[in-house]
Design an enzyme around this catalytic site. Structure first.
Site, PDB file in Angstrom:
ATOM      1  N   MET A   1     -46.670   0.865  15.556  1.00 55.63           N
ATOM      2  CA  MET A   1     -46.732   2.198  15.263  1.00 55.63           C
ATOM      3  C   MET A   1     -45.570   3.039  15.267  1.00 55.63           C
ATOM      4  O   MET A   1     -45.666   4.272  15.471  1.00 55.63           O
ATOM      5  CB  MET A   1     -47.795   2.741  16.344  1.00 55.63           C
ATOM      6  CG  MET A   1     -49.239   2.185  16.384  1.00 55.63           C
ATOM      7  SD  MET A   1     -50.667   3.250  16.836  1.00 55.63           S
ATOM      8  CE  MET A   1     -50.006   3.296  18.482  1.00 55.63           C
TER       9      MET A   1
ATOM     10  N   HIS B   1     -40.131  -4.048  20.548  1.00 54.34           N
ATOM     11  CA  HIS B   1     -40.222  -4.570  19.122  1.00 54.34           C
ATOM     12  C   HIS B   1     -39.383  -5.593  18.687  1.00 54.34           C
ATOM     13  O   HIS B   1     -39.495  -6.321  17.924  1.00 54.34           O
ATOM     14  CB  HIS B   1     -40.348  -3.300  18.030  1.00 54.34           C
ATOM     15  CG  HIS B   1     -41.329  -2.292  18.788  1.00 54.34           C
ATOM     16  ND1 HIS B   1     -41.424  -0.944  19.209  1.00 54.34           N
ATOM     17  CD2 HIS B   1     -42.982  -2.357  18.493  1.00 54.34           C
ATOM     18  CE1 HIS B   1     -42.364  -0.439  19.550  1.00 54.34           C
ATOM     19  NE2 HIS B   1     -43.299  -1.217  19.296  1.00 54.34           N
TER      20      HIS B   1
END
Ligand code: PAF
Length: 283
Positions: free
Chosen positions: A31, A38
């Site tokens: 998102m 990440h």
């Protein structure tokens, strides 16, 4: 620098070129608001396939009322720069219209079943249905060979895996270990909302996991984690549970199990934090 694309036509064109060249594709659904956690997902993805797509889409279907959908940080330019030194080929950043042409309210929602209603799902009704709906749609758009998710969201990984198994989707789901800050706190976009004092309180969560890991049995691990968190000032505990990694349900008899996932959710200030660890006993 990865190419940033917004439309399905561009995505399909690029995917066709790769497929025609016989290349495999990994997908990292996100998102946005990317951080080192990440980056670990991306590194795993790029090591597992020839090509890597990172999707960035703040999915309205997985936010309940008052869960901060409108306030969720959107930082595409910063995210793009963050991925500049990676091997990511494409950032797919669709609008809500591209993701849900029928309108998010009209999109047929997948059900995450009973497990989807427990723990995170119990405090955030419909959350996992929304997650599965967007993840399945991303799978339909990208047709990845591999999809990579972070272990911090263990229940999310569990329901995604169940969906893939139930539908016999030819996608290999890969989990990547949680990345932590130096003080042990699991990386999360939400950590930026913690005040200094709240952050000190939040550290009791990884401490509970560390202390639980030192114990000889699952019941002792649960007792130790609960006593640390119950005594922690400034933390409101939602759940501290041991679940069977195969079912994501508490085992019938915690005492004798050799493996369990200790899962925790608590709030510091207004920030909901989750964490977990797979623990092994008596080995
Ligand atoms: O983990 C997340 O960031 C989201 O739940 C996901 C998997 C990208 C679906 O919106």
């Amino acid at each position: 620098m990865p190419a940033v694309i917004h439309s399905l036509e561009e995505l399909r064109g690029i995917l066709d070129t790769w497929r025609n060249a016989g290349e495999t594709v990994a997908l990292v659904p996100t998102m946005g608001s990317l951080h080192q956690g990440h980056k670990a997902l991306v590194q795993e993805a790029t090591s597992q396939a020839d090509r890597c797509v990172v999707s960035i889409f703040v999915n309205p279907l997985q936010f309940g009322a008052g869960e901060g959908f409108d306030e969720y940080p959107r930082s595409l330019v910063a995210d793009e720069a963050f991925l500049a030194d990676t091997l990511v080929d494409v950032v797919f950043a669709p609008s809500a219209e591209v993701m849900y042409p029928e309108g998010p309210g009209a999109a047929p929602t997948l059900s995450a079943g009973e497990v989807g209603d427990s723990f995170e799902g119990s405090s955030r009704p419909g959350h996992f249905d929304g997650v599965l709906t967007v993840v399945k749609r991303l799978f339909d758009y990208v047709h990845p060979d591999v999809a990579v998710f972070g272990c911090k969201d263990a229940q999310q990984v569990f329901v995604v895996r169940e969906m893939v198994n139930q539908r016999a989707l030819p996608i290999h789901i890969v989990e990547v270990d949680t990345v932590r800050d130096a003080d042990g706190l699991a990386l999360s976009s939400r950590n930026t909302h913690l005040s200094e004092a709240e952050r000190v309180h939040a550290r009791e969560i990884p401490r509970a996991l560390d202390e639980a890991e030192k114990t000889p049995s699952a019941s002792e691990a649960l007792r130790v984690a609960r006593s640390i968190l119950d005594a922690a000032p400034g933390l409101v505990v939602d759940y501290v549970e041991m679940v069977d990694p195969e079912t994501f349900r508490p085992p019938a008899d915690t005492a004798g199990i050799r493996e369990g996932r200790l899962i925790i959710a608590a709030t510091a200030g207004t920030v909901r934090l989750i964490d977990n660890r797979l623990l092994r006993f008596g080995q």
